[in-house]
Structure formats: structure tokens, C-alpha cells
Motif scaffolding. Structure first.
Motif, mmCIF file in Angstrom:
data_model
loop_
_atom_site.group_PDB
_atom_site.id
_atom_site.type_symbol
_atom_site.label_atom_id
_atom_site.label_comp_id
_atom_site.label_asym_id
_atom_site.label_seq_id
_atom_site.Cartn_x
_atom_site.Cartn_y
_atom_site.Cartn_z
ATOM 1 N N ARG A 1 -0.056 -7.486 15.450
ATOM 2 C CA ARG A 1 0.698 -8.037 14.322
ATOM 3 C C ARG A 1 -0.262 -7.355 13.321
ATOM 4 N NH1 ARG A 1 -0.671 -12.783 14.612
ATOM 5 N NH2 ARG A 1 -2.241 -12.894 13.228
ATOM 6 N N HIS A 2 -1.394 -7.074 13.381
ATOM 7 C CA HIS A 2 -2.291 -6.350 12.184
ATOM 8 C C HIS A 2 -2.074 -5.080 12.279
ATOM 9 C CE1 HIS A 2 -4.377 -9.814 10.361
ATOM 10 N NE2 HIS A 2 -4.291 -10.583 11.841
ATOM 11 N N ALA A 3 -1.908 -4.428 13.551
ATOM 12 C CA ALA A 3 -1.821 -2.843 13.718
ATOM 13 C C ALA A 3 -0.463 -2.695 13.001
ATOM 14 C CB ALA A 3 -1.558 -2.494 15.123
ATOM 15 N N ARG A 4 0.710 -3.381 12.886
ATOM 16 C CA ARG A 4 1.850 -3.064 12.489
ATOM 17 C C ARG A 4 1.584 -2.976 10.781
ATOM 18 N NH1 ARG A 4 3.909 -6.761 16.493
ATOM 19 N NH2 ARG A 4 5.107 -5.394 17.810
ATOM 20 N N ASP A 5 1.027 -4.167 10.283
ATOM 21 C CA ASP A 5 0.757 -4.327 9.012
ATOM 22 C C ASP A 5 -0.438 -2.973 8.474
ATOM 23 O OD1 ASP A 5 1.943 -6.634 8.795
ATOM 24 O OD2 ASP A 5 0.127 -7.780 8.918
ATOM 25 N N VAL A 6 -1.275 -2.606 9.403
ATOM 26 C CA VAL A 6 -2.084 -1.450 8.862
ATOM 27 C C VAL A 6 -1.348 -0.247 8.580
ATOM 28 C CG1 VAL A 6 -3.977 0.013 9.663
ATOM 29 C CG2 VAL A 6 -4.291 -2.609 9.570
ATOM 30 N N LEU A 7 -0.408 -0.070 9.673
ATOM 31 C CA LEU A 7 0.416 1.336 9.775
ATOM 32 C C LEU A 7 1.373 1.232 8.795
ATOM 33 C CD1 LEU A 7 1.150 1.275 13.757
ATOM 34 C CD2 LEU A 7 -0.262 2.880 12.468
ATOM 35 N N ARG B 1 2.898 3.482 3.243
ATOM 36 C CA ARG B 1 2.890 3.160 1.819
ATOM 37 C C ARG B 1 1.983 3.938 0.920
ATOM 38 N NH1 ARG B 1 4.520 -1.820 3.463
ATOM 39 N NH2 ARG B 1 2.452 -2.831 3.340
ATOM 40 N N LEU B 2 0.677 4.278 1.481
ATOM 41 C CA LEU B 2 -0.153 4.818 0.685
ATOM 42 C C LEU B 2 0.046 6.435 0.790
ATOM 43 C CD1 LEU B 2 -3.306 5.232 -0.273
ATOM 44 C CD2 LEU B 2 -3.879 5.293 2.052
ATOM 45 N N ASP B 3 0.509 6.858 1.959
ATOM 46 C CA ASP B 3 1.004 8.360 1.868
ATOM 47 C C ASP B 3 2.112 8.464 0.889
ATOM 48 O OD1 ASP B 3 -0.861 8.876 3.924
ATOM 49 O OD2 ASP B 3 0.746 8.488 5.519
ATOM 50 N N ALA C 1 2.757 6.673 -1.942
ATOM 51 C CA ALA C 1 2.378 6.589 -3.184
ATOM 52 C C ALA C 1 1.621 8.020 -3.570
ATOM 53 C CB ALA C 1 1.225 5.490 -3.155
ATOM 54 N N VAL C 2 0.501 8.459 -2.713
ATOM 55 C CA VAL C 2 -0.207 9.690 -2.860
ATOM 56 C C VAL C 2 0.776 10.828 -3.143
ATOM 57 C CG1 VAL C 2 -1.902 11.298 -2.142
ATOM 58 C CG2 VAL C 2 -2.175 8.740 -2.015
ATOM 59 N N ALA C 3 1.753 10.879 -2.200
ATOM 60 C CA ALA C 3 2.624 12.087 -2.192
ATOM 61 C C ALA C 3 3.507 12.307 -3.491
ATOM 62 C CB ALA C 3 3.750 12.207 -0.838
ATOM 63 N N SER C 4 3.650 11.055 -4.056
ATOM 64 C CA SER C 4 4.566 11.042 -5.357
ATOM 65 C C SER C 4 4.002 11.879 -6.502
ATOM 66 C CB SER C 4 4.915 9.333 -6.021
ATOM 67 O OG SER C 4 3.707 8.889 -6.311
ATOM 68 N N TYR C 5 2.699 12.186 -6.551
ATOM 69 C CA TYR C 5 2.135 12.741 -7.289
ATOM 70 C C TYR C 5 2.020 14.311 -7.045
ATOM 71 C CZ TYR C 5 0.290 8.507 -9.237
ATOM 72 O OH TYR C 5 0.249 7.114 -9.775
ATOM 73 N N ALA C 6 2.232 14.669 -6.059
ATOM 74 C CA ALA C 6 2.470 16.054 -5.783
ATOM 75 C C ALA C 6 3.392 16.910 -6.562
ATOM 76 C CB ALA C 6 3.003 16.474 -4.013
ATOM 77 N N ILE C 7 3.121 17.829 -6.880
ATOM 78 C CA ILE C 7 3.982 18.853 -7.612
ATOM 79 C C ILE C 7 4.962 19.502 -6.757
ATOM 80 C CG2 ILE C 7 4.037 20.780 -9.348
ATOM 81 C CD1 ILE C 7 1.046 20.141 -10.103
ATOM 82 N N SER C 8 6.288 19.519 -7.305
ATOM 83 C CA SER C 8 7.334 20.148 -6.234
ATOM 84 C C SER C 8 6.977 21.486 -6.515
ATOM 85 C CB SER C 8 8.545 19.658 -6.914
ATOM 86 O OG SER C 8 9.551 20.325 -6.330
#
Length: 293
Positions: A68-74, A79-81, A83-90
């Protein structure tokens, strides 16, 4: 304790598949490699995580908690990936799209939603322009793709996209009830609600009605098609709108106009030497146009 994300992903898959073999296959691992990873995870946890049976595995209470916690962490890592990717310049130039107000109501938003989701490598710059202006912008290389009406001549490449004929709408059970068609001259005898006078649709209609058309009484002029439809539905007055915008609404009466100018269509219009992203966006516009409102 430190957990490896791949080990957590494997364990979550083992829990879902009900076997180490299934988890290994989903992770593209050999069975011995997956088994070794699971054993190492149990050793690190210090408690049994699986009950191994002839036809698969069952989770121990500790294993169920870890899964259960593994699914939450993944999920949080995903979501983290994102969020960070949204700042990448096309790495590509934005696709430049121009379209009229009618197309902007539903067609363009629906196409953009799927295009931006499926093609994160592209951004899109969108401008609302009348067809006559859109054609000039496209011809001048200031835009890549346009959704235009079929009544503006151009030497640029065009292709049919969708019907954009106009209809009259009014409150259900009102003066349009039972009518198969109605002429604009009769519509103008009734109070109307409409888009403001600088909107592309209003300007387009005024050009085709000419100076001798009956002068309607507008109860109000508003900035969005959504508001026009809401007011007409509530009985504030009749309204002339694109049929696509109201096809799915059952709480209003819809009546085709008898006037020839009310029959019109949307075209896709391409600038010369349009970039590759233009054709990808065109595919999504076609898909959106194939779905009735």
C-alpha cells in the motif's frame, strides 16, 4: 531504512499479479532476478512479506502494508516527475494557431486538451481572430494553422473540418416549439440575446444581413457564447448560435434558419512550410470535430 524505487515497483506488481513470476514479467526481469530482489527486500524489512504457495503468493500483513505504501510512494514520484518536467523548456517552437470565436467555444479547447497531453514536446500559442484576419496572418507566416470559415477565398492549403451552420435557440416549449425552420426576418421580431458587437460572430452576421435587414431588439449583449446559450435556455430571448454548440443540450428548442447565409463550415487552413507540430495538432482538431458537441 532505504528503499530502492525499482524494488518497490516490483513488489507492488507482485502484489497486483499475485505471483513473483507475474511481477517479473511486468518489470521485464528474469524470475531469478526478481526473486532475489524480493528476498533482499524481506531481509531489509526484517519480516516476511510474502507467503509462497504452489500457485503464487499471498501478502503477509507486513507485505500488505508495504504494498500500500509502495503504491503511494510510486504515485507521488510520478507526480514529482511531472511537476519538475513542467518547467522544462520545449526544444521546439510553439505551434501558432488562429481560430474564430465559434471554433474557440468547444472545438479548439477539446483538441488542445488531447494535443498538449499527448505531445509534451510542443507548446501552442492560440489567438482568436476573424477568418478574414486569420487568412492574412497565415499567408504572412505569422501563424501555422487556422480554423477558418469556408467563405473566405485563399490560395493556402485548406481541408474540410466541421459543419458550423447557425441555428436559432430558445427556451424549451417556447415560440420555437414544433417549428422545422424559421427565417431571420421573423427571428428579428422577437427579443434576442447575442454576443457583443465586436465579436467575430456578430460582425460576420452583420456583414451578411446588410443595411436593409430588420433591426432586432437585443435584450443584452454578452462576451461569451456560453452566456448567450445560458440566457436563451432560461428564456431571456432567442439567440443565433452555431449548431455544434447546442447539439447536446436537451433543455432548449433548436430551429434551423431558412436563410442561405446560415449554412457554413469550418476549414483547416495551413501556412506555407508549416512545421511538423502543425500536422499533429491538425490531427487532434479533426478528432475533436468528429465528436458532436
Amino acid at each position: 531504512m532505504r528503499y530502492d524505487l525499482d524494488d518497490l515497483r516490483l513488489f507492488a506488481l507482485v502484489a497486483t499479479e499475485g505471483s513473483i513470476t507475474g511481477g517479473a514479467k511486468a518489470m521485464h526481469l528474469s524470475l531469478p532476478s526478481a526473486s532475489a530482489r524480493v528476498r533482499a527486500l524481506e531481509a531489509q524489512a526484517g519480516v516476511p512479506l510474502l507467503i509462497r504457495e504452489r500457485r503464487g503468493v499471498r501478502l503477509t500483513p507486513a507485505g500488505a502494508t508495504l504494498a500500500r505504501h509502495a503504491r503511494d510512494v510510486l504515485a507521488e514520484t510520478t507526480r514529482l516527475d511531472s511537476a519538475v518536467a513542467s518547467y522544462a523548456i520545449s526544444g521546439t517552437e510553439p505551434v501558432r494557431l488562429v481560430a474564430g470565436g465559434s471554433a474557440m467555444h468547444q472545438l479548439v479547447p477539446a483538441a488542445l486538451a488531447t494535443f498538449l497531453r499527448d505531445h509534451p514536446e510542443y507548446d501552442v500559442n492560440v489567438k482568436e481572430r476573424r477568418t478574414v484576419r486569420s487568412v492574412k496572418i497565415l499567408a504572412g507566416g505569422e501563424a501555422d494553422l487556422g480554423v477558418i470559415l469556408d467563405d473566405e477565398p485563399t490560395l493556402l492549403r485548406t481541408e474540410p473540418l466541421a459543419d458550423d451552420s447557425l441555428v436559432v435557440i430558445g427556451q424549451a416549449g417556447g415560440i420555437l416549439a414544433g417549428r422545422n425552420s424559421i427565417a431571420y426576418a421573423e427571428v428579428a421580431e422577437h427579443p434576442l440575446v447575442a454576443l457583443d458587437r465586436v465579436s467575430p460572430l456578430t460582425l460576420w452576421m452583420e456583414e451578411r444581413l446588410g443595411p436593409h435587414a430588420p433591426v432586432p431588439r437585443y435584450r443584452t449583449l454578452v462576451p461569451t457564447l456560453h452566456t448567450v446559450i445560458s440566457l436563451a435556455t432560461a428564456g431571456a430571448g432567442l439567440a443565433i448560435v452555431p449548431r455544434r454548440a447546442v447539439d447536446a443540450i436537451t433543455s432548449i428548442d433548436i430551429c434551423p434558419l431558412e436563410d442561405a447565409w446560415s449554412i457554413r463550415a469550418h476549414l483547416l487552413c495551413y501556412a506555407t512550410n508549416a512545421p511538423q507540430g502543425t500536422y499533429l495538432l491538425a490531427e487532434h482538431l479533426r478528432a475533436a470535430a468528429s465528436v458532436r458537441a
